[in-house]
Each structure stands twice: as C-alpha cells, then as structure tokens.
Write a protein that holds these residues in place. Structure first.
Motif, mmCIF file in Angstrom:
data_model
loop_
_atom_site.group_PDB
_atom_site.id
_atom_site.type_symbol
_atom_site.label_atom_id
_atom_site.label_comp_id
_atom_site.label_asym_id
_atom_site.label_seq_id
_atom_site.Cartn_x
_atom_site.Cartn_y
_atom_site.Cartn_z
ATOM 1 N N SER A 118 6.873 84.374 22.240
ATOM 2 C CA SER A 118 6.770 84.607 20.806
ATOM 3 C C SER A 118 7.052 83.332 20.007
ATOM 4 O O SER A 118 7.949 82.560 20.331
ATOM 5 C CB SER A 118 7.778 85.681 20.373
ATOM 6 N N ASN A 121 10.326 93.933 23.654
ATOM 7 C CA ASN A 121 10.726 92.960 24.675
ATOM 8 C C ASN A 121 12.204 92.620 24.496
ATOM 9 O O ASN A 121 12.915 93.313 23.764
ATOM 10 C CB ASN A 121 9.834 91.713 24.635
ATOM 11 N N GLY A 169 9.306 97.429 14.056
ATOM 12 C CA GLY A 169 10.291 96.757 13.222
ATOM 13 C C GLY A 169 9.985 96.818 11.739
ATOM 14 O O GLY A 169 10.905 96.848 10.915
ATOM 15 N N VAL A 213 9.878 88.675 12.478
ATOM 16 C CA VAL A 213 9.110 89.791 13.008
ATOM 17 C C VAL A 213 7.972 89.199 13.824
ATOM 18 O O VAL A 213 7.290 88.273 13.365
ATOM 19 C CB VAL A 213 8.538 90.679 11.880
ATOM 20 N N HIS A 214 7.768 89.690 15.017
ATOM 21 C CA HIS A 214 6.644 89.216 15.824
ATOM 22 C C HIS A 214 5.339 89.662 15.155
ATOM 23 O O HIS A 214 5.055 90.859 15.067
ATOM 24 C CB HIS A 214 6.706 89.791 17.239
ATOM 25 N N ALA A 260 12.970 91.639 14.836
ATOM 26 C CA ALA A 260 12.238 92.885 15.039
ATOM 27 C C ALA A 260 10.878 92.587 15.653
ATOM 28 O O ALA A 260 10.342 91.487 15.528
ATOM 29 C CB ALA A 260 12.050 93.631 13.710
ATOM 30 N N SER A 261 10.320 93.603 16.291
ATOM 31 C CA SER A 261 8.972 93.492 16.842
ATOM 32 C C SER A 261 8.281 94.831 16.627
ATOM 33 O O SER A 261 8.263 95.331 15.504
ATOM 34 C CB SER A 261 9.025 93.079 18.318
ATOM 35 N N ALA A 262 7.761 95.442 17.677
ATOM 36 C CA ALA A 262 7.054 96.714 17.525
ATOM 37 C C ALA A 262 7.959 97.757 16.879
ATOM 38 O O ALA A 262 9.069 97.991 17.338
ATOM 39 C CB ALA A 262 6.577 97.199 18.889
ATOM 40 N N MET A 316 14.081 96.085 22.705
ATOM 41 C CA MET A 316 14.803 94.981 22.086
ATOM 42 C C MET A 316 16.279 95.321 21.849
ATOM 43 O O MET A 316 17.162 94.549 22.262
ATOM 44 C CB MET A 316 14.103 94.542 20.803
ATOM 45 N N SER A 325 14.030 97.536 16.302
ATOM 46 C CA SER A 325 13.020 98.009 17.247
ATOM 47 C C SER A 325 12.124 96.875 17.738
ATOM 48 O O SER A 325 11.715 96.007 16.970
ATOM 49 C CB SER A 325 12.176 99.084 16.551
ATOM 50 N N GLY A 326 11.803 96.889 19.022
ATOM 51 C CA GLY A 326 10.918 95.882 19.603
ATOM 52 C C GLY A 326 10.693 96.161 21.068
ATOM 53 O O GLY A 326 11.499 96.833 21.718
ATOM 54 N N ASP A 368 13.456 89.662 23.342
ATOM 55 C CA ASP A 368 13.712 88.581 22.397
ATOM 56 C C ASP A 368 14.856 88.993 21.466
ATOM 57 O O ASP A 368 14.868 90.099 20.942
ATOM 58 C CB ASP A 368 12.449 88.283 21.589
#
Length: 200
Positions: A111, A139, A20, A43-44, A16-18, A169, A136-137, A141
């Motif tokens: 990342s 990019n 996430g 998670v980023h 997950a990223s943004a 993502m 959710s993310g 990755d």
C-alpha cells in the motif's frame, strides 16, 4: 496511556482500508469545531485518480478537511487525508512545528499510502501525546505502526472486529499487542468528542 487522556493528546492518526470509509463516516462528522488536535488519516485508495474523500467529508464535518501538500505545517482542528499514491509522514525536526511530508517511496504492505508509515513517523514526532485508531480493513497494515506508537507511550484504539466490515486490520493490531482498548465506533466517537478546546 491505557485510557483516553484528553489533556495529553497532541494528534490523532487513523488507518483504514476496506469498510473504513463507512467507519470514518461515524467518527469524523461528530467531531466539534472546537476539537483541539489535528487528525491524520490514511485510507487505502486506488492510485491514479483523485481521491473523493476530502470533498465527501468536507460536506459533512465541522473541522477543516485537507489533502495536504508536502511541507504543509500541521494545524490543530484539521483533518488531513493522505493523497492517493503518496505515503504521508509527520516531520518534526529540530524543535520545529510538526509538518507533513509526502513520499513516493515503494509501497509498504502493498500500500501507498501506508498506515504503518504514517503511524511510525507520528510516533517519533508526538510520542506519548499520540492517539492511533485502527479501523476496518482487509490486511495487517497499521499493526506494526500501532505497536510502535504504544512502545513510544502513545495509545491505540482498535475497532471491535465484530463491528468491522473487514476485521483483518483491527485483528492484526490486537494480535500484535498494539491495542490499548478495543472499542465500537460509537464508543470511540463519544470519547473523541470529549477532547475540545473550550477557549474556542
């Protein structure tokens, strides 16, 4: 493995990223104490400061929540959050029980920790017994790693992009033909709660 097969799942890996953290807040707290697999999460997060995620989720989850150390043995029914600034990998050499490896190798897809790095190492360790979840993310990755998992016989769920704060993502995983299924968070949560160890 096109559908979730509880009897075959040895581990769950999540990227997950943004957006996430909000998605994880709908998934992890519903997992019962008898959940039978380890859950490894990337998670980023911003490097250079401690992660707040273990403390945040420890207060909300029935499962044990850990920020692992290098060489920690992976235990069932435990959620592992990758520490800031480290790639988190799964090692399983020579028939030994899977364990955590932490690496300061260069960032991947800008990342560190990288979702791809976790997914690819877990695919090697768990093969067809691995379930990956791309949340959710902002990019791509995780797409390459999820594809590796699917090619190894494991499964990938991608969050429905229409429900993601940042859809890039899951869209990348879908575009890479890595996703067996595209699900809402509510559908994922319902499926995951079916995988419990009834001996507990």
């Amino acid at each position: 493995m096109t559908m979730f097969d509880a009897a075959r799942i040895g581990a769950v890996v999540i990227g997950a990223s943004a957006g996430g953290v909000e998605a994880l807040n709908l998934l992890l707290p519903v997992l019962p104490k008898a959940f039978a697999a380890p859950v490894l999460v990337v998670v980023h997060v911003r490097q250079g400061q401690p992660s707040l995620l273990p403390g945040l989720f420890a207060a909300r989850c029935a499962l044990a929540i850990e920020e692992p150390f290098d060489k920690d043995e992976i235990a069932p029914g435990t959620v592992y959050f990758a520490p800031p600034g480290y790639h988190m990998l799964v090692e399983a050499e020579g028939g030994a029980a899977p364990s955590i490896a932490l690496s300061i190798d260069p960032p991947v897809r800008f990342s560190r920790p990288s979702v791809d790095v976790l997914f690819e190492s877990a695919a090697h360790a768990y093969g067809e017994r691995l379930l990956s979840i791309v949340l959710s993310g902002a990019n791509d990755d995780g797409a390459r790693g999820a594809r590796t998992i699917r090619e190894a016989g494991g499964a990938c769920w991608a969050q429905d992009p229409a429900t993601a704060t940042a859809p890039a993502m899951p869209l990348a995983a879908i575009a890479a033909d890595a996703a067996n299924e595209v699900l809402t968070l509510e559908q994922m949560a319902m499926r995951l709660t079916q995988y419990v160890d009834h001996s507990k």
